[in-house]
Write a protein that holds these residues in place. Structure first.
Motif, PDB file in Angstrom:
ATOM      1  N   LYS A  16      34.079 -50.322  20.130  1.00 15.46           N
ATOM      2  CA  LYS A  16      33.669 -49.682  21.375  1.00 15.46           C
ATOM      3  C   LYS A  16      33.812 -48.169  21.215  1.00 15.46           C
ATOM      4  O   LYS A  16      34.758 -47.696  20.599  1.00 15.46           O
ATOM      5  CB  LYS A  16      34.562 -50.169  22.514  1.00 15.46           C
ATOM      6  N   VAL A  17      32.878 -47.432  21.794  1.00 13.59           N
ATOM      7  CA  VAL A  17      32.915 -45.972  21.744  1.00 13.59           C
ATOM      8  C   VAL A  17      33.108 -45.438  23.149  1.00 13.59           C
ATOM      9  O   VAL A  17      32.406 -45.823  24.074  1.00 13.59           O
ATOM     10  CB  VAL A  17      31.606 -45.401  21.151  1.00 13.59           C
ATOM     11  N   MET A  24      34.898 -38.284  20.602  1.00 15.36           N
ATOM     12  CA  MET A  24      34.506 -39.688  20.682  1.00 15.36           C
ATOM     13  C   MET A  24      35.653 -40.511  20.122  1.00 15.36           C
ATOM     14  O   MET A  24      36.196 -40.171  19.067  1.00 15.36           O
ATOM     15  CB  MET A  24      33.260 -39.975  19.831  1.00 15.36           C
ATOM     16  N   LEU A  25      36.022 -41.572  20.816  1.00 15.04           N
ATOM     17  CA  LEU A  25      37.061 -42.470  20.331  1.00 15.04           C
ATOM     18  C   LEU A  25      36.408 -43.814  20.045  1.00 15.04           C
ATOM     19  O   LEU A  25      35.840 -44.443  20.938  1.00 15.04           O
ATOM     20  CB  LEU A  25      38.181 -42.639  21.356  1.00 15.04           C
ATOM     21  N   VAL A  26      36.464 -44.233  18.781  1.00 14.09           N
ATOM     22  CA  VAL A  26      35.919 -45.515  18.360  1.00 14.09           C
ATOM     23  C   VAL A  26      37.099 -46.456  18.152  1.00 14.09           C
ATOM     24  O   VAL A  26      37.962 -46.191  17.317  1.00 14.09           O
ATOM     25  CB  VAL A  26      35.107 -45.385  17.056  1.00 14.09           C
ATOM     26  N   SER A  39      46.545 -47.403  13.349  1.00 14.03           N
ATOM     27  CA  SER A  39      45.941 -47.786  14.617  1.00 14.03           C
ATOM     28  C   SER A  39      44.480 -48.173  14.401  1.00 14.03           C
ATOM     29  O   SER A  39      43.774 -47.528  13.620  1.00 14.03           O
ATOM     30  CB  SER A  39      46.019 -46.605  15.581  1.00 14.03           C
ATOM     31  N   PRO A  40      43.987 -49.213  15.099  1.00 13.33           N
ATOM     32  CA  PRO A  40      42.581 -49.602  14.958  1.00 13.33           C
ATOM     33  C   PRO A  40      41.666 -48.708  15.806  1.00 13.33           C
ATOM     34  O   PRO A  40      40.955 -49.173  16.689  1.00 13.33           O
ATOM     35  CB  PRO A  40      42.571 -51.054  15.430  1.00 13.33           C
ATOM     36  N   ALA A  41      41.726 -47.411  15.539  1.00 12.61           N
ATOM     37  CA  ALA A  41      40.913 -46.449  16.288  1.00 12.61           C
ATOM     38  C   ALA A  41      40.654 -45.221  15.422  1.00 12.61           C
ATOM     39  O   ALA A  41      41.465 -44.866  14.570  1.00 12.61           O
ATOM     40  CB  ALA A  41      41.616 -46.040  17.571  1.00 12.61           C
ATOM     41  N   VAL A  42      39.506 -44.607  15.664  1.00 12.15           N
ATOM     42  CA  VAL A  42      39.135 -43.373  14.968  1.00 12.15           C
ATOM     43  C   VAL A  42      38.669 -42.384  16.014  1.00 12.15           C
ATOM     44  O   VAL A  42      37.841 -42.713  16.857  1.00 12.15           O
ATOM     45  CB  VAL A  42      38.003 -43.619  13.947  1.00 12.15           C
ATOM     46  N   PHE A  62      25.420 -43.732  11.764  1.00 11.48           N
ATOM     47  CA  PHE A  62      26.718 -44.046  11.196  1.00 11.48           C
ATOM     48  C   PHE A  62      27.001 -45.530  11.142  1.00 11.48           C
ATOM     49  O   PHE A  62      27.855 -45.962  10.397  1.00 11.48           O
ATOM     50  CB  PHE A  62      27.840 -43.312  11.939  1.00 11.48           C
ATOM     51  N   VAL A  63      26.292 -46.344  11.898  1.00 15.99           N
ATOM     52  CA  VAL A  63      26.558 -47.787  11.913  1.00 15.99           C
ATOM     53  C   VAL A  63      25.656 -48.509  10.929  1.00 15.99           C
ATOM     54  O   VAL A  63      26.105 -49.334  10.152  1.00 15.99           O
ATOM     55  CB  VAL A  63      26.373 -48.364  13.338  1.00 15.99           C
TER      56      VAL A  63
END
Length: 75
Positions: A16-17, A24-26, A39-42, A62-63
């Motif tokens: 989720k973005v 932007m937090l992914v 952490s499972p976030a970028v 990017f995806v």
């Protein structure tokens, strides 16, 4: 950010973005469980002190760049 979330959904990725200001937090589901070291976030941050307008507008993907690749496959 709806385009990013739509693209993640289209590619059947569980991520989720969220966006706020120039960030932007992914967030995503981790592939492995552990002790919480990573952490499972970028977080992606955009901007600079004096960037001004870009000279050229370019699209990014990017995806979609991971399509067809298997996890653990050699690059």
């Amino acid at each position: 950010m709806s385009v990013s979330n739509e693209r993640l959904q289209d590619d059947k990725l569980s991520a989720k973005v969220d966006a706020k200001d120039d960030k932007m937090l992914v967030t995503y589901d981790p592939l492995e469980t552990g002790r919480g070291y990573v952490s499972p976030a970028v977080m992606l941050e955009f901007g600079a002190r004096s960037t001004g307008d870009p000279l050229l507008y370019r699209s990014t993907n990017f995806v979609g760049s991971n399509r067809g690749r298997r996890r653990g496959a050699a690059e």
